[in-house]
Design a protein around this motif. Structure first.
Motif, PDB file in Angstrom:
ATOM      1  N   LEU A  74     -17.875  38.745 103.300  1.00  0.00           N
ATOM      2  CA  LEU A  74     -18.476  38.299 104.555  1.00  0.00           C
ATOM      3  C   LEU A  74     -19.789  39.048 104.732  1.00  0.00           C
ATOM      4  O   LEU A  74     -19.819  40.271 104.759  1.00  0.00           O
ATOM      5  N   SER A  75     -20.898  38.321 104.834  1.00  0.00           N
ATOM      6  CA  SER A  75     -22.193  38.979 104.973  1.00  0.00           C
ATOM      7  C   SER A  75     -22.764  38.865 106.377  1.00  0.00           C
ATOM      8  O   SER A  75     -23.663  39.619 106.736  1.00  0.00           O
ATOM      9  N   ALA A  76     -22.261  37.936 107.174  1.00  0.00           N
ATOM     10  CA  ALA A  76     -22.707  37.815 108.568  1.00  0.00           C
ATOM     11  C   ALA A  76     -21.596  37.153 109.378  1.00  0.00           C
ATOM     12  O   ALA A  76     -20.874  36.294 108.871  1.00  0.00           O
ATOM     13  N   CYS A  77     -21.471  37.588 110.619  1.00  0.00           N
ATOM     14  CA  CYS A  77     -20.465  37.017 111.507  1.00  0.00           C
ATOM     15  C   CYS A  77     -20.982  37.129 112.935  1.00  0.00           C
ATOM     16  O   CYS A  77     -21.441  38.194 113.350  1.00  0.00           O
ATOM     17  N   ARG A  78     -20.909  36.013 113.656  1.00  0.00           N
ATOM     18  CA  ARG A  78     -21.333  36.013 115.054  1.00  0.00           C
ATOM     19  C   ARG A  78     -20.313  35.231 115.863  1.00  0.00           C
ATOM     20  O   ARG A  78     -19.900  34.133 115.474  1.00  0.00           O
ATOM     21  N   ILE A  79     -19.911  35.798 116.983  1.00  0.00           N
ATOM     22  CA  ILE A  79     -18.972  35.134 117.887  1.00  0.00           C
ATOM     23  C   ILE A  79     -19.711  34.861 119.196  1.00  0.00           C
ATOM     24  O   ILE A  79     -20.218  35.785 119.829  1.00  0.00           O
ATOM     25  N   ASP A  80     -19.803  33.594 119.580  1.00  0.00           N
ATOM     26  CA  ASP A  80     -20.384  33.180 120.851  1.00  0.00           C
ATOM     27  C   ASP A  80     -19.283  32.476 121.637  1.00  0.00           C
ATOM     28  O   ASP A  80     -18.902  31.351 121.295  1.00  0.00           O
ATOM     29  N   GLU A  81     -18.774  33.163 122.645  1.00  0.00           N
ATOM     30  CA  GLU A  81     -17.626  32.681 123.410  1.00  0.00           C
ATOM     31  C   GLU A  81     -16.460  32.426 122.461  1.00  0.00           C
ATOM     32  O   GLU A  81     -15.889  33.365 121.934  1.00  0.00           O
ATOM     33  N   LEU A  82     -16.122  31.179 122.204  1.00  0.00           N
ATOM     34  CA  LEU A  82     -15.003  30.872 121.319  1.00  0.00           C
ATOM     35  C   LEU A  82     -15.450  30.231 120.001  1.00  0.00           C
ATOM     36  O   LEU A  82     -14.646  29.674 119.260  1.00  0.00           O
ATOM     37  N   THR A  83     -16.741  30.334 119.698  1.00  0.00           N
ATOM     38  CA  THR A  83     -17.294  29.740 118.485  1.00  0.00           C
ATOM     39  C   THR A  83     -17.666  30.840 117.495  1.00  0.00           C
ATOM     40  O   THR A  83     -18.369  31.785 117.855  1.00  0.00           O
ATOM     41  N   ALA A  84     -17.202  30.699 116.272  1.00  0.00           N
ATOM     42  CA  ALA A  84     -17.494  31.675 115.218  1.00  0.00           C
ATOM     43  C   ALA A  84     -18.441  31.050 114.201  1.00  0.00           C
ATOM     44  O   ALA A  84     -18.245  29.913 113.766  1.00  0.00           O
ATOM     45  N   THR A  85     -19.465  31.792 113.829  1.00  0.00           N
ATOM     46  CA  THR A  85     -20.380  31.395 112.769  1.00  0.00           C
ATOM     47  C   THR A  85     -20.375  32.509 111.727  1.00  0.00           C
ATOM     48  O   THR A  85     -20.614  33.674 112.071  1.00  0.00           O
ATOM     49  N   VAL A  86     -20.103  32.154 110.480  1.00  0.00           N
ATOM     50  CA  VAL A  86     -19.999  33.163 109.428  1.00  0.00           C
ATOM     51  C   VAL A  86     -20.868  32.786 108.232  1.00  0.00           C
ATOM     52  O   VAL A  86     -21.218  31.615 108.048  1.00  0.00           O
ATOM     53  N   GLU A  87     -21.207  33.804 107.448  1.00  0.00           N
ATOM     54  CA  GLU A  87     -21.899  33.612 106.177  1.00  0.00           C
ATOM     55  C   GLU A  87     -21.118  34.395 105.133  1.00  0.00           C
ATOM     56  O   GLU A  87     -20.796  35.563 105.349  1.00  0.00           O
ATOM     57  N   VAL A  88     -20.821  33.747 104.023  1.00  0.00           N
ATOM     58  CA  VAL A  88     -20.005  34.344 102.962  1.00  0.00           C
ATOM     59  C   VAL A  88     -20.788  34.284 101.658  1.00  0.00           C
ATOM     60  O   VAL A  88     -21.488  33.305 101.393  1.00  0.00           O
ATOM     61  N   ARG A  89     -20.662  35.354 100.857  1.00  0.00           N
ATOM     62  CA  ARG A  89     -21.343  35.418  99.557  1.00  0.00           C
ATOM     63  C   ARG A  89     -20.331  35.668  98.457  1.00  0.00           C
ATOM     64  O   ARG A  89     -19.364  36.391  98.645  1.00  0.00           O
TER      65      ARG A  89
END
Length: 108
Positions: A74-89
């Motif tokens: 996992l290289s990036a993770c952001r949680i906005d309320e109940l929404t998750a956005t991730v970046e995986v390498r």
């Protein structure tokens, strides 16, 4: 003797093409595996953020654990309320495959 030289040349070309195709195939498999890891990590983080799956961990920690289970990082993770956005390498033969995924409430 000319036939032997021709056969050796044909075999060399065939071996080079086979190695090239194997490398391209491996890279394609790695890209798909990375995309799957990103999807699973985003879903896990969104479930942890919403409380649908009680984990006792931060959502991004859950995402990192799920990505790691697929041999990805996992290289990036952001949680906005109940929404998750991730970046995986994930790496293959010196190349890095990167995939992003989002999970949570539908937009709109």
């Amino acid at each position: 003797m000319a036939g032997a030289s021709l056969a050796a040349g044909v075999l060399s070309v065939a071996a080079t093409l086979a190695l090239g195709l194997a490398a391209v195939g491996g890279a394609a498999v790695t890209a798909q595996r990375t995309a799957g890891a990103a999807d699973a990590a985003a879903l896990a983080a969104a479930d942890a953020a919403s409380g649908a799956v009680p984990t006792g961990q931060e959502p991004c920690a859950v995402a990192a654990r799920v990505a790691g289970a697929s041999d990805a990082a996992l290289s990036a993770c952001r949680i906005d309320e109940l929404t998750a956005t991730v970046e995986v390498r994930s790496a293959y033969a010196g190349l890095v495959a990167i995939s992003r995924a989002r999970a949570g409430r539908p937009e709109g």
